[in-house]
Design a protein around this motif. Structure first.
Motif, mmCIF file in Angstrom:
data_model
loop_
_atom_site.group_PDB
_atom_site.id
_atom_site.type_symbol
_atom_site.label_atom_id
_atom_site.label_comp_id
_atom_site.label_asym_id
_atom_site.label_seq_id
_atom_site.Cartn_x
_atom_site.Cartn_y
_atom_site.Cartn_z
ATOM 1 N N MET A 1 0.848 -1.176 0.000
ATOM 2 C CA MET A 1 0.000 0.000 0.000
ATOM 3 C C MET A 1 0.898 1.245 0.000
ATOM 4 O O MET A 1 1.906 1.294 0.683
ATOM 5 C CB MET A 1 -0.899 -0.024 1.243
ATOM 6 N N LYS A 2 0.492 2.252 -0.755
ATOM 7 C CA LYS A 2 1.249 3.492 -0.832
ATOM 8 C C LYS A 2 0.739 4.476 0.217
ATOM 9 O O LYS A 2 -0.466 4.661 0.370
ATOM 10 C CB LYS A 2 1.122 4.110 -2.216
ATOM 11 N N HIS A 3 1.670 5.105 0.929
ATOM 12 C CA HIS A 3 1.333 6.065 1.980
ATOM 13 C C HIS A 3 2.016 7.401 1.689
ATOM 14 O O HIS A 3 3.194 7.430 1.333
ATOM 15 C CB HIS A 3 1.824 5.577 3.350
ATOM 16 N N HIS A 4 1.276 8.486 1.872
ATOM 17 C CA HIS A 4 1.851 9.829 1.809
ATOM 18 C C HIS A 4 2.420 10.129 3.192
ATOM 19 O O HIS A 4 1.768 9.850 4.197
ATOM 20 C CB HIS A 4 0.793 10.884 1.493
ATOM 21 N N VAL A 5 3.612 10.694 3.246
ATOM 22 C CA VAL A 5 4.212 11.026 4.536
ATOM 23 C C VAL A 5 4.537 12.518 4.570
ATOM 24 O O VAL A 5 5.263 13.030 3.718
ATOM 25 C CB VAL A 5 5.487 10.201 4.818
ATOM 26 N N TRP A 6 3.966 13.189 5.547
ATOM 27 C CA TRP A 6 4.188 14.614 5.787
ATOM 28 C C TRP A 6 4.783 14.791 7.175
ATOM 29 O O TRP A 6 4.409 14.079 8.110
ATOM 30 C CB TRP A 6 2.855 15.371 5.751
ATOM 31 N N MET A 7 5.683 15.738 7.306
ATOM 32 C CA MET A 7 6.259 16.058 8.600
ATOM 33 C C MET A 7 5.724 17.412 9.030
ATOM 34 O O MET A 7 5.804 18.391 8.283
ATOM 35 C CB MET A 7 7.785 16.097 8.509
ATOM 36 N N GLY A 8 5.154 17.458 10.227
ATOM 37 C CA GLY A 8 4.644 18.716 10.757
ATOM 38 C C GLY A 8 5.780 19.695 10.998
ATOM 39 O O GLY A 8 6.941 19.304 11.125
ATOM 40 N N GLY A 9 5.450 20.958 11.070
ATOM 41 C CA GLY A 9 6.461 21.985 11.283
ATOM 42 C C GLY A 9 7.052 21.937 12.681
ATOM 43 O O GLY A 9 6.539 21.286 13.586
ATOM 44 N N PHE A 10 8.152 22.646 12.841
ATOM 45 C CA PHE A 10 8.833 22.738 14.123
ATOM 46 C C PHE A 10 9.012 24.206 14.447
ATOM 47 O O PHE A 10 9.782 24.902 13.781
ATOM 48 C CB PHE A 10 10.193 22.039 14.053
ATOM 49 N N LYS A 11 8.251 24.677 15.400
ATOM 50 C CA LYS A 11 8.198 26.098 15.731
ATOM 51 C C LYS A 11 7.735 26.864 14.491
ATOM 52 O O LYS A 11 7.671 26.306 13.403
ATOM 53 C CB LYS A 11 9.532 26.605 16.262
ATOM 54 N N PRO A 12 7.436 28.107 14.602
ATOM 55 C CA PRO A 12 6.927 28.853 13.446
ATOM 56 C C PRO A 12 7.919 29.006 12.293
ATOM 57 O O PRO A 12 7.534 29.307 11.181
ATOM 58 C CB PRO A 12 6.578 30.216 14.036
ATOM 59 N N LYS A 13 9.182 28.757 12.533
ATOM 60 C CA LYS A 13 10.195 28.946 11.485
ATOM 61 C C LYS A 13 10.194 27.854 10.432
ATOM 62 O O LYS A 13 10.546 28.093 9.295
ATOM 63 C CB LYS A 13 11.594 29.040 12.105
ATOM 64 N N GLN A 14 9.852 26.636 10.799
ATOM 65 C CA GLN A 14 9.872 25.530 9.847
ATOM 66 C C GLN A 14 8.451 25.087 9.549
ATOM 67 O O GLN A 14 7.725 24.665 10.438
ATOM 68 C CB GLN A 14 10.672 24.351 10.387
ATOM 69 N N LYS A 15 8.058 25.177 8.312
ATOM 70 C CA LYS A 15 6.710 24.794 7.891
ATOM 71 C C LYS A 15 6.623 23.284 7.664
ATOM 72 O O LYS A 15 7.633 22.595 7.578
ATOM 73 C CB LYS A 15 6.346 25.525 6.594
ATOM 74 N N ALA A 16 5.414 22.797 7.532
ATOM 75 C CA ALA A 16 5.186 21.383 7.224
ATOM 76 C C ALA A 16 5.881 21.037 5.920
ATOM 77 O O ALA A 16 6.002 21.870 5.017
ATOM 78 C CB ALA A 16 3.696 21.107 7.123
ATOM 79 N N LYS A 17 6.348 19.796 5.831
ATOM 80 C CA LYS A 17 7.123 19.377 4.658
ATOM 81 C C LYS A 17 6.633 18.012 4.177
ATOM 82 O O LYS A 17 6.418 17.093 4.973
ATOM 83 C CB LYS A 17 8.596 19.286 5.050
ATOM 84 N N TYR A 18 6.475 17.899 2.862
ATOM 85 C CA TYR A 18 6.090 16.634 2.247
ATOM 86 C C TYR A 18 7.346 15.788 2.072
ATOM 87 O O TYR A 18 8.306 16.212 1.428
ATOM 88 C CB TYR A 18 5.423 16.904 0.896
ATOM 89 N N LEU A 19 7.358 14.599 2.656
ATOM 90 C CA LEU A 19 8.530 13.729 2.563
ATOM 91 C C LEU A 19 8.431 12.740 1.411
ATOM 92 O O LEU A 19 9.446 12.180 1.000
ATOM 93 C CB LEU A 19 8.736 12.986 3.881
ATOM 94 N N GLY A 20 7.229 12.486 0.899
ATOM 95 C CA GLY A 20 7.076 11.613 -0.258
ATOM 96 C C GLY A 20 6.070 10.498 -0.046
ATOM 97 O O GLY A 20 5.413 10.413 0.986
ATOM 98 N N ASP A 21 5.958 9.657 -1.069
ATOM 99 C CA ASP A 21 5.098 8.478 -1.048
ATOM 100 C C ASP A 21 5.981 7.256 -0.820
ATOM 101 O O ASP A 21 7.034 7.123 -1.459
ATOM 102 C CB ASP A 21 4.380 8.288 -2.386
ATOM 103 N N TYR A 22 5.529 6.375 0.048
ATOM 104 C CA TYR A 22 6.303 5.172 0.364
ATOM 105 C C TYR A 22 5.375 3.971 0.381
ATOM 106 O O TYR A 22 4.274 4.046 0.907
ATOM 107 C CB TYR A 22 7.008 5.321 1.727
ATOM 108 N N THR A 23 5.841 2.879 -0.184
ATOM 109 C CA THR A 23 5.064 1.653 -0.215
ATOM 110 C C THR A 23 5.448 0.803 0.984
ATOM 111 O O THR A 23 6.615 0.434 1.148
ATOM 112 C CB THR A 23 5.320 0.887 -1.526
ATOM 113 N N ALA A 24 4.475 0.538 1.829
ATOM 114 C CA ALA A 24 4.688 -0.252 3.045
ATOM 115 C C ALA A 24 3.343 -0.807 3.502
ATOM 116 O O ALA A 24 2.295 -0.311 3.094
ATOM 117 C CB ALA A 24 5.299 0.619 4.133
#
Length: 68
Positions: A1-24
């Protein structure tokens, strides 16, 4: 199954980031693969499903709620 992986931001300086699609089989396995592919495996915390304190999400909306 393919999963989208996003990382939430860290403090207001770093916004959320898309890490990619991974099959697991599970989202948690996909998160581990994402951490490895970005060279962050030493910072991945499975029990919190986070990388360096930033929670991992399966969609953009939830990730952006965490410091945008």
């Amino acid at each position: 199954m393919k999963h989208h992986v996003w990382m939430g931001g860290f403090k207001p300086k770093q916004k959320a980031k898309y890490l990619g699609d991974y099959t697991a089989d599970t989202f948690e396995q996909a998160c581990k693969l994402a951490s490895i592919s970005h060279g962050l495996q030493e910072l991945y915390v499975p029990k919190d499903n986070s990388i360096f304190g930033c929670k991992l999400f399966n969609n953009e909306a939830d990730a952006r709620r965490s410091f945008g």
